[in-house]
Design an enzyme around this catalytic site. Sequence first.
Site, mmCIF file in Angstrom:
data_model
loop_
_atom_site.group_PDB
_atom_site.id
_atom_site.type_symbol
_atom_site.label_atom_id
_atom_site.label_comp_id
_atom_site.label_asym_id
_atom_site.label_seq_id
_atom_site.Cartn_x
_atom_site.Cartn_y
_atom_site.Cartn_z
ATOM 1 N N PRO A 171 16.796 -32.967 -37.057
ATOM 2 C CA PRO A 171 16.621 -34.385 -36.686
ATOM 3 C C PRO A 171 16.261 -35.350 -37.807
ATOM 4 O O PRO A 171 15.157 -35.905 -37.849
ATOM 5 C CB PRO A 171 15.518 -34.321 -35.624
ATOM 6 C CG PRO A 171 14.685 -33.144 -36.053
ATOM 7 C CD PRO A 171 15.669 -32.136 -36.596
ATOM 8 N N CYS A 172 17.226 -35.625 -38.689
ATOM 9 C CA CYS A 172 16.972 -36.614 -39.741
ATOM 10 C C CYS A 172 16.853 -38.025 -39.163
ATOM 11 O O CYS A 172 16.364 -38.935 -39.847
ATOM 12 C CB CYS A 172 18.062 -36.562 -40.805
ATOM 13 S SG CYS A 172 19.736 -36.789 -40.196
ATOM 14 N N HIS A 173 17.263 -38.231 -37.902
ATOM 15 C CA HIS A 173 17.099 -39.549 -37.279
ATOM 16 C C HIS A 173 15.634 -39.898 -37.072
ATOM 17 O O HIS A 173 15.303 -41.055 -36.835
ATOM 18 C CB HIS A 173 17.855 -39.621 -35.949
ATOM 19 C CG HIS A 173 17.401 -38.630 -34.918
ATOM 20 N ND1 HIS A 173 17.896 -37.341 -34.842
ATOM 21 C CD2 HIS A 173 16.486 -38.732 -33.921
ATOM 22 C CE1 HIS A 173 17.325 -36.704 -33.849
ATOM 23 N NE2 HIS A 173 16.462 -37.523 -33.275
#
Length: 202
Positions: A171-173
């Site tokens: 989850p780089c978001h």
Amino acid sequence: MSDHTTQLLTEPLTGEDARLAALHAALVDRASAESAVDVTYRLVDSPVGSLLLAATESGVVRVAFETEGHDRVLESLGSSVGSRILRGGDRLDPLARELDDYFAGRRQGFDIPLDLRLARGFRLTVLRHLGEIPYGSTESYGEVAVASGSPRAVRAVGSACATNPLPIVVPCHRVVRSDGSLGGYLGGLPAKERLLALERAA
């Protein structure tokens, strides 16, 4: 890569076409079982657009947004992982189901095996930390740098996020600027906003 490999089926199949499609699926499954295929892939629809999912024997190796150009992603996989790429098979069914659950708000993490061969060094360290950011939370690029053992490597964190081969799943978001603004995102800012809003609403 041949046109046949990347051709998408857009209409229901009947008669001879259906038989050939079934034969193709059986051949893909057989080739996968015999390790004759480097990568299998499929496309799935999602609230953030069409996603390309790709896996090796070791696990899911790539999740790609439509904005990245699915053909370009397949060509890149052909160069970096192996040229034997086939569409189909059941290797990606578990991820497709987990993504459905995630977007429906029934899942907060992913349990499928990952193949992280496309990330190395500090980028790999960053990706491993991203999975530790809790669902519905965010960290700044600076906080991720500290947690990854290199407090001054804020730009390198940004680069690791921008080249994340497994967005959504890794989850780089959940990484934002220190002032709370979103920063960049591989799938575009509307996709990042939608993912964060989905998690906040759960």
